[in-house]
Design a protein around this motif. Structure first.
Motif, PDB file in Angstrom:
ATOM      1  N   GLY A  37       0.883  -1.209   0.173  1.00  0.00           N
ATOM      2  CA  GLY A  37       0.082   0.154   0.099  1.00  0.00           C
ATOM      3  C   GLY A  37       0.904   1.257   0.004  1.00  0.00           C
ATOM      4  O   GLY A  37       0.483   2.271  -0.068  1.00  0.00           O
ATOM      5  N   VAL A  38       2.208   1.138  -0.028  1.00  0.00           N
ATOM      6  CA  VAL A  38       3.001   2.301   0.132  1.00  0.00           C
ATOM      7  C   VAL A  38       3.096   2.839  -1.299  1.00  0.00           C
ATOM      8  O   VAL A  38       3.438   2.341  -2.269  1.00  0.00           O
ATOM      9  CB  VAL A  38       4.311   2.014   0.764  1.00  0.00           C
ATOM     10  N   VAL A  39       2.675   4.271  -1.477  1.00  0.00           N
ATOM     11  CA  VAL A  39       2.906   4.942  -2.581  1.00  0.00           C
ATOM     12  C   VAL A  39       3.753   6.245  -2.535  1.00  0.00           C
ATOM     13  O   VAL A  39       3.808   6.771  -1.314  1.00  0.00           O
ATOM     14  CB  VAL A  39       1.585   5.153  -3.172  1.00  0.00           C
ATOM     15  N   GLU A  40       4.180   6.674  -3.541  1.00  0.00           N
ATOM     16  CA  GLU A  40       4.500   8.146  -3.666  1.00  0.00           C
ATOM     17  C   GLU A  40       3.616   8.866  -4.547  1.00  0.00           C
ATOM     18  O   GLU A  40       3.085   8.597  -5.378  1.00  0.00           O
ATOM     19  CB  GLU A  40       5.976   8.179  -4.462  1.00  0.00           C
ATOM     20  N   ILE A  41       3.351  10.351  -3.991  1.00  0.00           N
ATOM     21  CA  ILE A  41       2.551  11.113  -4.409  1.00  0.00           C
ATOM     22  C   ILE A  41       2.985  12.285  -4.989  1.00  0.00           C
ATOM     23  O   ILE A  41       3.808  12.839  -4.122  1.00  0.00           O
ATOM     24  CB  ILE A  41       1.305  11.178  -3.692  1.00  0.00           C
ATOM     25  N   ALA A  42       2.901  12.807  -6.093  1.00  0.00           N
ATOM     26  CA  ALA A  42       3.117  14.301  -6.387  1.00  0.00           C
ATOM     27  C   ALA A  42       1.912  15.038  -6.671  1.00  0.00           C
ATOM     28  O   ALA A  42       1.237  14.658  -7.490  1.00  0.00           O
ATOM     29  CB  ALA A  42       3.934  14.084  -7.750  1.00  0.00           C
ATOM     30  N   LEU A  43       1.805  16.181  -5.693  1.00  0.00           N
ATOM     31  CA  LEU A  43       0.680  17.197  -6.049  1.00  0.00           C
ATOM     32  C   LEU A  43       1.444  18.068  -6.798  1.00  0.00           C
ATOM     33  O   LEU A  43       2.437  18.565  -6.587  1.00  0.00           O
ATOM     34  CB  LEU A  43       0.316  17.679  -4.750  1.00  0.00           C
ATOM     35  N   THR A  44       0.645  18.510  -7.938  1.00  0.00           N
ATOM     36  CA  THR A  44       1.343  19.279  -9.089  1.00  0.00           C
ATOM     37  C   THR A  44       1.410  20.848  -8.584  1.00  0.00           C
ATOM     38  O   THR A  44       0.986  21.768  -9.418  1.00  0.00           O
ATOM     39  CB  THR A  44       0.776  19.126 -10.448  1.00  0.00           C
ATOM     40  N   ALA A  45       1.680  21.116  -7.421  1.00  0.00           N
ATOM     41  CA  ALA A  45       1.824  22.559  -7.247  1.00  0.00           C
ATOM     42  C   ALA A  45       3.435  22.830  -7.277  1.00  0.00           C
ATOM     43  O   ALA A  45       4.424  21.801  -7.403  1.00  0.00           O
ATOM     44  CB  ALA A  45       1.568  22.782  -5.717  1.00  0.00           C
ATOM     45  N   LEU A  46       3.848  24.236  -7.518  1.00  0.00           N
ATOM     46  CA  LEU A  46       5.280  24.228  -7.791  1.00  0.00           C
ATOM     47  C   LEU A  46       6.092  24.876  -6.476  1.00  0.00           C
ATOM     48  O   LEU A  46       5.639  25.866  -5.626  1.00  0.00           O
ATOM     49  CB  LEU A  46       5.279  25.259  -8.676  1.00  0.00           C
ATOM     50  N   PRO A  47       7.026  24.043  -6.347  1.00  0.00           N
ATOM     51  CA  PRO A  47       7.793  24.453  -4.889  1.00  0.00           C
ATOM     52  C   PRO A  47       8.303  25.809  -4.702  1.00  0.00           C
ATOM     53  O   PRO A  47       8.303  26.477  -3.755  1.00  0.00           O
ATOM     54  CB  PRO A  47       9.213  23.573  -4.903  1.00  0.00           C
ATOM     55  N   ALA A  48       8.793  26.310  -5.844  1.00  0.00           N
ATOM     56  CA  ALA A  48       9.238  27.862  -5.857  1.00  0.00           C
ATOM     57  C   ALA A  48       7.982  28.758  -5.212  1.00  0.00           C
ATOM     58  O   ALA A  48       8.288  29.838  -4.980  1.00  0.00           O
ATOM     59  CB  ALA A  48       9.649  28.278  -7.297  1.00  0.00           C
ATOM     60  N   MET A  49       6.759  28.482  -5.642  1.00  0.00           N
ATOM     61  CA  MET A  49       5.734  29.492  -5.198  1.00  0.00           C
ATOM     62  C   MET A  49       5.544  28.985  -3.984  1.00  0.00           C
ATOM     63  O   MET A  49       4.926  29.690  -3.029  1.00  0.00           O
ATOM     64  CB  MET A  49       4.691  29.030  -6.382  1.00  0.00           C
ATOM     65  N   VAL A  50       5.213  27.751  -3.530  1.00  0.00           N
ATOM     66  CA  VAL A  50       4.785  27.099  -2.352  1.00  0.00           C
ATOM     67  C   VAL A  50       5.755  27.603  -1.203  1.00  0.00           C
ATOM     68  O   VAL A  50       4.847  28.122  -0.191  1.00  0.00           O
ATOM     69  CB  VAL A  50       4.668  25.650  -2.234  1.00  0.00           C
ATOM     70  N   CYS A  51       6.913  27.671  -1.302  1.00  0.00           N
ATOM     71  CA  CYS A  51       8.000  28.061  -0.377  1.00  0.00           C
ATOM     72  C   CYS A  51       7.666  29.590  -0.199  1.00  0.00           C
ATOM     73  O   CYS A  51       8.052  30.098   1.005  1.00  0.00           O
ATOM     74  CB  CYS A  51       9.494  28.011  -0.841  1.00  0.00           C
ATOM     75  N   ARG A  52       7.500  30.381  -1.170  1.00  0.00           N
ATOM     76  CA  ARG A  52       7.260  32.041  -0.901  1.00  0.00           C
ATOM     77  C   ARG A  52       6.028  32.254  -0.200  1.00  0.00           C
ATOM     78  O   ARG A  52       5.794  33.448   0.168  1.00  0.00           O
ATOM     79  CB  ARG A  52       7.559  32.727  -2.403  1.00  0.00           C
ATOM     80  N   TRP A  76       5.255  17.221   1.076  1.00  0.00           N
ATOM     81  CA  TRP A  76       3.821  17.985   1.226  1.00  0.00           C
ATOM     82  C   TRP A  76       3.005  17.314   0.323  1.00  0.00           C
ATOM     83  O   TRP A  76       1.551  17.330   0.531  1.00  0.00           O
ATOM     84  CB  TRP A  76       4.016  19.447   1.028  1.00  0.00           C
ATOM     85  N   SER A  77       3.249  16.730  -0.764  1.00  0.00           N
ATOM     86  CA  SER A  77       2.201  16.256  -1.603  1.00  0.00           C
ATOM     87  C   SER A  77       1.600  14.885  -0.940  1.00  0.00           C
ATOM     88  O   SER A  77       0.450  14.824  -0.762  1.00  0.00           O
ATOM     89  CB  SER A  77       2.991  15.667  -2.920  1.00  0.00           C
ATOM     90  N   VAL A  78       2.300  14.061  -0.295  1.00  0.00           N
ATOM     91  CA  VAL A  78       1.740  12.877   0.299  1.00  0.00           C
ATOM     92  C   VAL A  78       1.052  13.342   1.444  1.00  0.00           C
ATOM     93  O   VAL A  78      -0.174  12.980   1.844  1.00  0.00           O
ATOM     94  CB  VAL A  78       2.943  11.930   0.816  1.00  0.00           C
ATOM     95  N   HIS A  79       1.581  14.237   2.259  1.00  0.00           N
ATOM     96  CA  HIS A  79       0.787  14.909   3.392  1.00  0.00           C
ATOM     97  C   HIS A  79      -0.639  15.509   3.165  1.00  0.00           C
ATOM     98  O   HIS A  79      -1.612  15.089   3.771  1.00  0.00           O
ATOM     99  CB  HIS A  79       1.750  15.960   4.341  1.00  0.00           C
ATOM    100  N   ALA A  80      -0.586  16.201   2.069  1.00  0.00           N
ATOM    101  CA  ALA A  80      -1.981  16.804   1.638  1.00  0.00           C
ATOM    102  C   ALA A  80      -2.820  15.720   1.144  1.00  0.00           C
ATOM    103  O   ALA A  80      -3.803  15.765   1.820  1.00  0.00           O
ATOM    104  CB  ALA A  80      -1.612  17.546   0.415  1.00  0.00           C
ATOM    105  N   VAL A  81      -2.339  14.842   0.320  1.00  0.00           N
ATOM    106  CA  VAL A  81      -3.397  14.059  -0.289  1.00  0.00           C
ATOM    107  C   VAL A  81      -3.664  12.562   0.702  1.00  0.00           C
ATOM    108  O   VAL A  81      -4.800  12.276   0.612  1.00  0.00           O
ATOM    109  CB  VAL A  81      -2.647  13.488  -1.699  1.00  0.00           C
ATOM    110  N   ARG A  82      -2.712  12.530   1.227  1.00  0.00           N
ATOM    111  CA  ARG A  82      -3.028  11.188   2.463  1.00  0.00           C
ATOM    112  C   ARG A  82      -3.785  11.842   3.677  1.00  0.00           C
ATOM    113  O   ARG A  82      -4.655  10.932   4.205  1.00  0.00           O
ATOM    114  CB  ARG A  82      -1.588  10.843   2.917  1.00  0.00           C
ATOM    115  N   HIS A  83      -3.578  13.031   4.017  1.00  0.00           N
ATOM    116  CA  HIS A  83      -3.806  13.567   5.449  1.00  0.00           C
ATOM    117  C   HIS A  83      -4.764  14.673   5.571  1.00  0.00           C
ATOM    118  O   HIS A  83      -5.038  15.067   6.591  1.00  0.00           O
ATOM    119  CB  HIS A  83      -2.542  13.554   6.292  1.00  0.00           C
TER     120      HIS A  83
END
Lengths: 491, 491
Positions: free
Chosen positions: B280-295, B316-323
């Motif tokens: 059940g372990v997965v990697e997830i990418a949420l298509t937000a952009l790090p350069a914007m998210v950090c700022r 942050w992608s896994v955290h968002a989608v999973r949690h």
């Protein structure tokens, strides 16, 4: 990695002689095994049940005894509730989801009234009285309780109807449930061999399951099953290696089991190519008390609320342990605490009491202003009877006023509180063998392993990623019965 | 449930004649297969690689090409970074955890410098230049980048050192990586049969894997493997039924794969009793952009921050989608948005721009006051250069001022943005066959299935519940090499 007790199959052609023969062999005498044995015996099969402990019961006997039933049972009617299978299905699909097994769920809901009557015919007693308060388990012998149906968002998905059916026992009802189900199975003609642990399957040259190898008092005992083997051996919360491989979230926490849920049936079946399903799905109980949590709030280690506190307590437990940074705290004010009936306190006392939230958040190691912000926000909306974040029922909404208290859920009750060196978290596994609705175990090609059935926590049941009480004993007995009938050749 | 393509093993005694013979047969010509074939061939084995596509590459070739390497590689030294295996281990144990496989991880860290040199010997080019900005993947050809090592809490666990090694390519570097690795394997003497899909294992009467059955242009082709079969067939994100059974969180989302990761190798091996691990372990990418998210900040559907925005973006992608309850939003102010370099915007534009947070939260359907509270709290601490909730690096901390903007991560780039009908979420699976550090596939009793090895995403690797870029190509090649050597009898 260590090698461990072998679960590889024996070849039928290598077995010189069997010690016992039967038509249907059931491995495990918990609720699913009892239900399967009953139906197979009633269908005329010669049924033998193996149980590793000295008597029937398993983890089922040590449980609360709740059975999730509905659709219009006699108790629901007697208590004045109108229910139907579609409403039940809508709730369970949401509460056991996302990704509940809708095929199993549909059958379960459509057959629930009949299943309740079957339980009564087996001698399981139920009182037609309703317990209308938040709790993990009433200390009364009431027969009906809420299991999250009246909480958001479930109350927007399906008309709220309580469906937690409880055997007539004060507190834990699993004992009387299993006493009656085991007696019913034996009464229907099944025989039981106790102190007998199934260890391996026996396969014929065509790959059909033809029996089991077992251990009794250190000796090997060979069982021939002419028709089928039904695995009702339970989950795997008691096997640390399987937990590490499949459900590491439960490592280091308490176990909700009889101590014998070691996944041996799952491993035995996988060794003959059986497929497993959702092995990482678990149920988690955080040992906080619903009666307190509803009257206050549950916050994470950063002082933030994260759910409406009136959901089924397993839901806030899973949400906390899976998704929030710990430690978790019940925050309540004096008025709220005093309002909790003494029996619903289960001996828990506040760990910190302060006049200000600034003191409290500092004591709990939360960021400055965090709990203040949370309570200020909560109070502002609660004044208006609203909870726009999580939609807790207005009857629990009231601004919290000083003095405040924090209660450590880990100080708690069953499953190993911090006081007993535990983590305040206890759980069990929901993943297992992939089965059809008739309990046939499927291989990796989606084809039944001939002669092999499974039910209860050895199988993956109706559950998606969610859980509510009563759905383990519920689907264990319901699909155990179906497996018993199918294995006896009378589906 | 439907029955599907059969993965059940063939019996050696039923095979009249084989079409091809070799010592070591490798199924799958991605990075793990190339590494395994290289080492087995270099050890003197007669090696055949089967690849279902028309050429080598697999999902590896379509990836960014990052390799997680360290411990003091030549590039790290050239860029002025001091690293050692223990520091690398400490970071990865935390970032790939909880419950990372420490035995595999230890070998991986201790062998990382040698592994980097091996990659260079295979002809993979790397530039000794450092990209020092937040991103999923630089559009430059720099050879070194951060992969979360400099973010809290990891920077408190291990001294921050960048370890993202990148082949010399602007943007996606998986193509050149696989071009060179495949050429190296063939150069070492391995042969490849393309357009050839392995479908079943062949077992001898002792249960030893003796070859594979394959399909080529609709015909069955039989391969005898005198020594071993190595499964490097990839994960199972492209098989909807396996996702439903094991990792339903990815259902309905985009897939990070070449479209052929159907888990067939995992199923073939499980059909002969191989154990799986952490399916059940997965990697997830949420298509937000790090350069914007950090700022700015990343918030959930209730307008709440939930993580320091400067972590490895997969975290942050896994955290968002999973949690967290969705939808997720990047909240940024005009000053922050203007500060993002044009190339780092990947074409994304704000979806909502408002003068007040009250307007913005209303537009986004958040509870009244929610985003206001979040930004007020953030600003109050940012004024002091602090983030007591999540400890974002002070260099990104600055009070946000009107006008404000919300950017929908689903509007995004790869993996299917909302604009292309996608969910803005894409992922792949990390669970697979249970293997030893030498790639031996274990059965349910913890004993190796004779003659069977696995590496890459067909196996469960170093990962616990966490992931960072470069650890798939990294452990695929590293443990692929070990499997190749072991399979050739020269561990």
């Amino acid at each position: 990695m260590t090698s461990r007790s072998s679960v590889e199959p024996f070849a039928l052609r290598d077995v010189a002689a069997f010690d016992h023969e039967c038509d249907v062999l059931v491995a495990g005498f918990g609720c699913a095994g009892a239900a399967a044995a009953f139906e197979a015996a009633r269908a005329g099969a010669d049924v033998l049940v193996l149980e590793r402990a000295s008597g029937a019961g398993g983890s089922s006997a040590q449980s609360g005894g709740e059975l999730y039933l509905g659709g219009g049972t006699a108790i629901q009617k007697a208590c004045g509730f109108d229910d139907d299978p579609d409403t039940m299905f809508a709730y369970l699909e949401a509460a056991l989801g996302p990704h509940a097994d809708t095929e199993k769920l549909r059958l379960y809901c459509d057959g629930s009234v009949e299943h309740f009557e079957w339980l009564r015919e087996c001698g399981v007693p139920f009182n037609s009285t309703f317990y209308d308060k938040p709790t993990w388990m009433p200390m009364s012998d009431d027969g009906l309780m809420w299991l999250g149906e009246n909480s958001w968002p479930y109350n927007t998905v399906a008309r709220p109807v309580p469906r937690g059916h409880r055997p007539a026992a004060a507190g834990f009802g699993g004992g009387i449930l299993m006493e009656r189900l085991a007696a019913a199975a034996l009464g229907a003609g099944a025989a039981a061999h106790t102190d007998t642990l199934a260890t391996n399957l026996v396969l014929d040259d065509d790959g059909r399951v033809a029996g089991v190898v077992a251990r009794k008092y250190g000796k090997t005992v060979l069982y021939r099953a002419r028709t089928a083997v039904i695995l009702t051996t339970g989950g795997f919360v008691d096997d640390e290696e399987m937990l590490a491989d499949h459900a590491p979230v439960l490592l280091g926490h308490g176990k909700v089991s009889d101590g014998l849920d070691d996944g041996s049936g799952i491993r035995m079946a996988a060794a003959v190519g059986a497929a497993t399903r959702r092995m990482g799905v678990v149920e988690i109980a955080l040992t906080a008390l619903p009666a307190m949590v509803c009257r206050g709030m549950l916050v994470d280690g950063l002082g933030r609320r994260f759910i409406n506190e009136d959901v089924y307590p397993g839901h806030w437990s899973v949400h906390a342990v899976r998704h929030q940074p710990g430690p978790y705290w019940t925050i309540i004010d004096e008025e709220g605490f005093e309002d909790v009936p003494e029996p619903d306190r289960w001996g828990l006392r506040p760990r910190y009491v302060t006049e200000t939230l600034a003191e409290l958040e500092a004591s709990l190691g939360m960021p400055p202003g965090s709990l203040e912000t949370t309570v200020e926000t909560y109070n502002r909306h609660a004044e208006k009877g609203e909870d726009p974040y999580f939609h807790k029922d207005p009857k629990w909404l009231r601004p919290l006023r000083a003095p405040f208290a924090a209660i450590d859920p880990r100080a708690g009750f069953f499953g190993g509180g911090a006081g007993q060196g535990g983590s305040g978290v206890a759980g069990f596994t929901l993943g297992g063998l992939r089965t059809t609705v008739d309990g046939e175990v499927l291989n990796g090609s989606g084809v039944p392993v001939l002669g092999l059935y499974a039910a209860g926590r050895a199988a993956s049941g109706m559950h998606g990623e969610g859980y509510v009480s009563g759905t383990s004993l519920g689907d264990g007995t319901f699909f155990g019965r179906r497996a018993g009938r199918a294995a006896a050749g009378t589906p």
